[in-house]
Scaffold this motif. Structure first.
Motif, PDB file in Angstrom:
ATOM      1  N   SER A 383       3.554   5.136   3.397  1.00  0.00           N
ATOM      2  CA  SER A 383       2.715   5.702   2.630  1.00  0.00           C
ATOM      3  C   SER A 383       2.017   5.564   1.647  1.00  0.00           C
ATOM      4  O   SER A 383       1.325   5.611   0.704  1.00  0.00           O
ATOM      5  CB  SER A 383       1.587   6.822   3.960  1.00  0.00           C
ATOM      6  N   ASN A 384       3.483   5.993   1.005  1.00  0.00           N
ATOM      7  CA  ASN A 384       3.603   6.420  -0.201  1.00  0.00           C
ATOM      8  C   ASN A 384       4.504   5.588  -1.498  1.00  0.00           C
ATOM      9  O   ASN A 384       4.751   5.770  -2.352  1.00  0.00           O
ATOM     10  CB  ASN A 384       4.399   7.916  -0.710  1.00  0.00           C
ATOM     11  N   LEU A 385       4.801   4.474  -0.495  1.00  0.00           N
ATOM     12  CA  LEU A 385       5.184   2.552  -1.459  1.00  0.00           C
ATOM     13  C   LEU A 385       4.544   2.801  -2.872  1.00  0.00           C
ATOM     14  O   LEU A 385       5.090   3.276  -3.892  1.00  0.00           O
ATOM     15  CB  LEU A 385       5.229   2.428  -0.546  1.00  0.00           C
ATOM     16  N   ASP A 386       3.114   3.008  -3.156  1.00  0.00           N
ATOM     17  CA  ASP A 386       2.819   2.452  -4.300  1.00  0.00           C
ATOM     18  C   ASP A 386       3.097   3.637  -4.948  1.00  0.00           C
ATOM     19  O   ASP A 386       3.038   3.281  -6.604  1.00  0.00           O
ATOM     20  CB  ASP A 386       1.405   2.666  -4.125  1.00  0.00           C
ATOM     21  N   LYS A 387       3.039   5.311  -5.112  1.00  0.00           N
ATOM     22  CA  LYS A 387       3.618   6.082  -6.427  1.00  0.00           C
ATOM     23  C   LYS A 387       5.278   5.973  -5.998  1.00  0.00           C
ATOM     24  O   LYS A 387       5.222   5.965  -7.434  1.00  0.00           O
ATOM     25  CB  LYS A 387       3.164   7.219  -5.644  1.00  0.00           C
ATOM     26  N   ALA A 388       5.832   5.511  -5.303  1.00  0.00           N
ATOM     27  CA  ALA A 388       6.912   5.214  -5.864  1.00  0.00           C
ATOM     28  C   ALA A 388       7.479   3.994  -6.678  1.00  0.00           C
ATOM     29  O   ALA A 388       8.184   3.900  -7.697  1.00  0.00           O
ATOM     30  CB  ALA A 388       8.406   5.256  -4.689  1.00  0.00           C
TER      31      ALA A 388
END
Length: 768
Positions: A383-388
């Motif tokens: 769910s936080n791949l975009d931030k990574a």
């Protein structure tokens, strides 16, 4: 090992007991006596007031604030703001008065103090006798617990028993959003609504910058109320009550609290308020007694699944049950938007952030006890791949770089030498995906969320690594491995090895997908842009990865130049100098061969099947004397290796450190909160250490041993839907499935089909 136990609490197999109060240990005890249910946590502070050192911590998972007080750096890639789990509403607020004298454990006269954390029932109780200035003696007892099922519910009961008088007692009981976040000495809450109606006192607090909201409301149920009036100030609402007491009779008052978190800023306050008020009504209709009964039943069911029994060692029996209890309180898969903070919900150190420990240390506990929770931990990362991906761009990289520390997916570590140089969070996520799929067989997750993360992580590793102009090998320059006592090193062996494994697993899954699920493979290509040229780059990087192995000794060099560092005898460091970060100058820590926690041994543990006995032995014997165990992650891994290498007494010594790290305050910093990954490591220590389980090979296998001090021990795991009970005594190991399934595993390198009939195998002499 230079560190020693600070033994204080009484031994009991199912309880943690404090007899008599030592104000010098106040904050340490607050951590030890913490309660949580993943949704919220509360430290074991005194609700009735005390002037002794205290961190009156009340926390909600994923409720955080932003901090913009970092000096903005002129250099790219260094974060200029951070976020942290914020101290929230004190829903236990209590003040007690007799004849105008306020009860305060720093100034009042009292005796017979007893505090008990009941691990079997999930309750915290405390009692003592208060002797007032006017000569009255009153026995006061407190009970608190959190609902493990209806996780927004908290409960408090106070009972009074007059010993030598009849008369009245005055109480204030309420809610306080005026809490100070201790590490920053600031309050971070605005009150957007506050009201008392229909015997319900409630407030909505909103964080200053993240705009997250918490509803907190309660009702009281009490005997012998003379009067009850609303009590409020700026950020406090509650009641002032007068109760009548009769000598020799017990008078009780129950406080039933509902705390509801709302992170969605698009939802209005009216919705939250109505939901909160209805929750309080439902909770108070049921009452404390029935809620406690249900909670005890729930905890009994938990222990039926998770308990580890040790015969012959009361100290470590208490220790491992404390670890399991706190792990279940910290996380059990209640919400995929939650993760596991380094201190759980027990303190403000590490700011509630999740680290690489989640996938490497904590995940096995859930893989073999609660697969849904294990998957949820990985879904949090997806769910936080975009931030990574954004973080990788900040570091001039491609793909996805998972943050060193985070609550919301953004990098929250403002120490550039960690946030910009450590990549074990990214390779840890890749390893966690591999481990989860290997145990669960969940190809649907792998072919969708899992492979997308793997491709983006591999893409980052390819872009962050570089080619040596001397060796023509691929590696990582200016990095820091798990051993944080050496920074800006080249070709850290853990970093390089785990990157190689990430490349290989990504390529393996893509080949498998192309053959077995071509439509999902095509979808992945469209979504990520991965193509054959990039895959060839991944393979080239892996095939040419530099791994620093001394062929003569068989020892992996932790990083380039490590063998040439000045040596320090870690056992000569006085215990008073721990933690070293607080007592040594920063640069002094980095200039010897002293290791904070294992690098080489860690990747050998994660990929155990790939290294032979002799390789593990020489590396353990070289690195163990150089390791100071300043990290709570360290002792359990050393104990596991010592067990495998048949250094059984050494394994037992390290285990005692791991399982009682907080209870005996080995690192002298339990006051800051519990070491969650050490709690998980203690479970891993028994199952992978003494149980000898290995889960990275083709088949699950066990090589059980038993410490000399123990008569027997047993534990359960769930594997391929089979619940396996493993019991080890002085002569034999017995394995059986207790839920009508059957599974094939290896025991001492021989295959067995385990079913409800079980098998009994004599322990070889070398494992005793």
């Amino acid at each position: 090992m230079a560190k020693i136990a600070d033994i204080y609490y009484k031994l009991d197999p199912w309880k943690v007991i404090e007899e008599g109060f030592d104000s010098n240990r106040s904050m340490t005890s607050e951590s030890i006596f913490s309660l949580g249910n993943e949704y919220m946590g509360i430290r074991g502070y005194f609700e009735e007031s005390s002037d002794c050192d205290s961190l009156q911590g009340s926390y909600f998972n994923g409720v955080y604030e932003y901090s913009n007080d970092i000096n903005k750096s002129a250099y790219k890639g260094i974060v200029d703001h951070t976020h942290f789990m914020v101290n929230s509403v004190d829903w236990l607020l209590t003040r007690i008065f007799i004849d105008g004298e306020q009860l305060n454990l720093s100034t009042s006269n009292y005796d017979s103090f007893l505090r008990v954390l009941d691990l079997r029932e999930g309750t915290l109780t405390r009692e003592y006798v208060w002797h007032t200035v006017s000569g009255k003696s009153l026995k006061v007892k407190f009970l608190r617990f959190l609902n493990m099922d209806r996780v927004s519910e908290g409960f408090q009961r106070i009972t009074f028993e007059p010993i030598n008088f009849c008369g009245s007692i005055e109480l204030v009981m309420g809610l306080n959003f005026g809490t100070i976040h201790a590490s920053r000495q600031k309050n971070y809450w605005n009150i957007v609504k506050k009201e008392e109606n229909d015997d319900i006192a409630a407030m909505i607090g909103e964080t200053l910058t993240s705009s997250q909201r918490v509803f907190s409301g309660f009702r009281l149920k009490a005997d012998h109320i003379i009067s009850k009036n609303v009590y409020e100030s700026d950020k406090i609402i509650g009641y002032r009550l007068l109760l009548t007491l009769t000598q020799g009779e017990i008078t009780s008052i129950d406080k039933l609290v509902s705390n509801i978190v709302l992170k969605d800023t698009s939802v209005g306050n009216d919705y939250l308020w109505n939901a909160g008020i209805n929750a309080v009504k439902e909770q108070s209709d049921k009452g404390l007694v029935l809620a406690l009964k249900d909670n005890v039943t729930l905890w009994n069911n938990i222990w039926d699944r998770l308990d580890i029994e040790i015969e012959g060692d009361e100290k470590n029996q208490q220790g491992i049950r404390f670890c399991i209890f706190q792990m279940q309180q910290t996380y059990h898969g209640q919400n995929p938007s939650n993760n596991i903070g380094a201190k759980g919900l027990t303190g403000e150190a590490y700011n509630g952030h999740a680290f690489w420990d989640t996938e490497t240390y904590c995940l096995p506990f859930y893989l073999f006890n609660n697969l849904k929770a294990a998957k949820n931990l990985l879904e949090f990362r997806y769910s936080n791949l975009d931030k990574a991906i954004e973080r990788a761009k900040m570091l001039d990289g491609e793909g996805a770089c998972y943050p060193v520390a985070t609550l919301n997916g953004e990098e929250a570590c403002d120490l550039w030498q960690h946030a910009s140089l450590q990549f074990q969070p990214s390779t840890g996520v890749a390893y966690g995906i591999r481990h989860y799929v290997h145990i669960s067989g969940d190809k649907e997750f792998l072919y969708t969320h899992g492979i997308e993360m793997l491709v983006q992580i591999s893409r980052f590793l390819k872009s962050r690594g570089a080619w040596s102009q001397l060796s023509n090998k691929f590696g990582f320059f200016s990095v820091m491995g798990p051993d944080e006592f050496h920074m800006m090193v080249n070709n850290n062996c853990y970093t390089n090895f785990m990157a190689k494994k990430t490349f290989n697993y990504t390529l393996e899954v893509l080949v498998e997908m192309k053959e077995n699920s071509p439509l999902q493979y095509d979808d992945l290509q469209r979504k990520t842009g991965v193509d054959e040229n990039e895959l060839q780059c991944f393979k080239k990087c892996s095939d040419n990865m530099l791994l620093l192995l001394d062929e003569n000794s068989g020892i992996y060099e932790q990083h380039e130049g490590y063998f040439n560092l000045p040596h320090i005898d870690v056992d000569t460091i006085p215990v008073e100098e721990f933690p070293l970060y607080y007592n040594w100058s920063y640069d002094r820590i980095y200039r010897t061969d002293m290791i904070k926690q294992p690098d080489v041994l860690m990747f050998m543990f994660l990929f155990n099947e790939e290294f032979n006995f002799e390789c593990k032995k020489v590396n353990y014997e070289y690195y163990e004397p150089r390791t100071i165990h300043e990290s709570s992650l360290s002792p359990s891994i050393h104990s596991i290796f010592a067990s495998e290498l048949q250094k059984h007494e050494e394994a037992f010594d390290f285990f005692g450190f791991a399982t009682r790290l907080d209870l005996d305050n080995y690192n002298r910093n339990t006051n800051e909160g519990l070491h969650t990954t050490s709690l998980a490591g203690a479970w891993v220590n028994i199952v992978y250490g003494f149980g000898g389980m290995r889960s990275d090979g083709e088949m699950l296998k066990f090589n059980p041993s038993i410490p000399k001090a123990w008569s027997s021990y047993s534990f359960r795991i769930t594997y391929k839907d089979a619940v396996i009970l493993i019991k080890v005594d002085k002569r034999n190991v017995n394995l059986k499935v207790i839920n009508q399934k059957a599974v094939t595993i290896k025991i001492y390198d021989e295959k067995y089909i385990i079913d409800s009939n079980g098998v009994t195998i004599e322990i070889p002499n070398c494992w005793r």
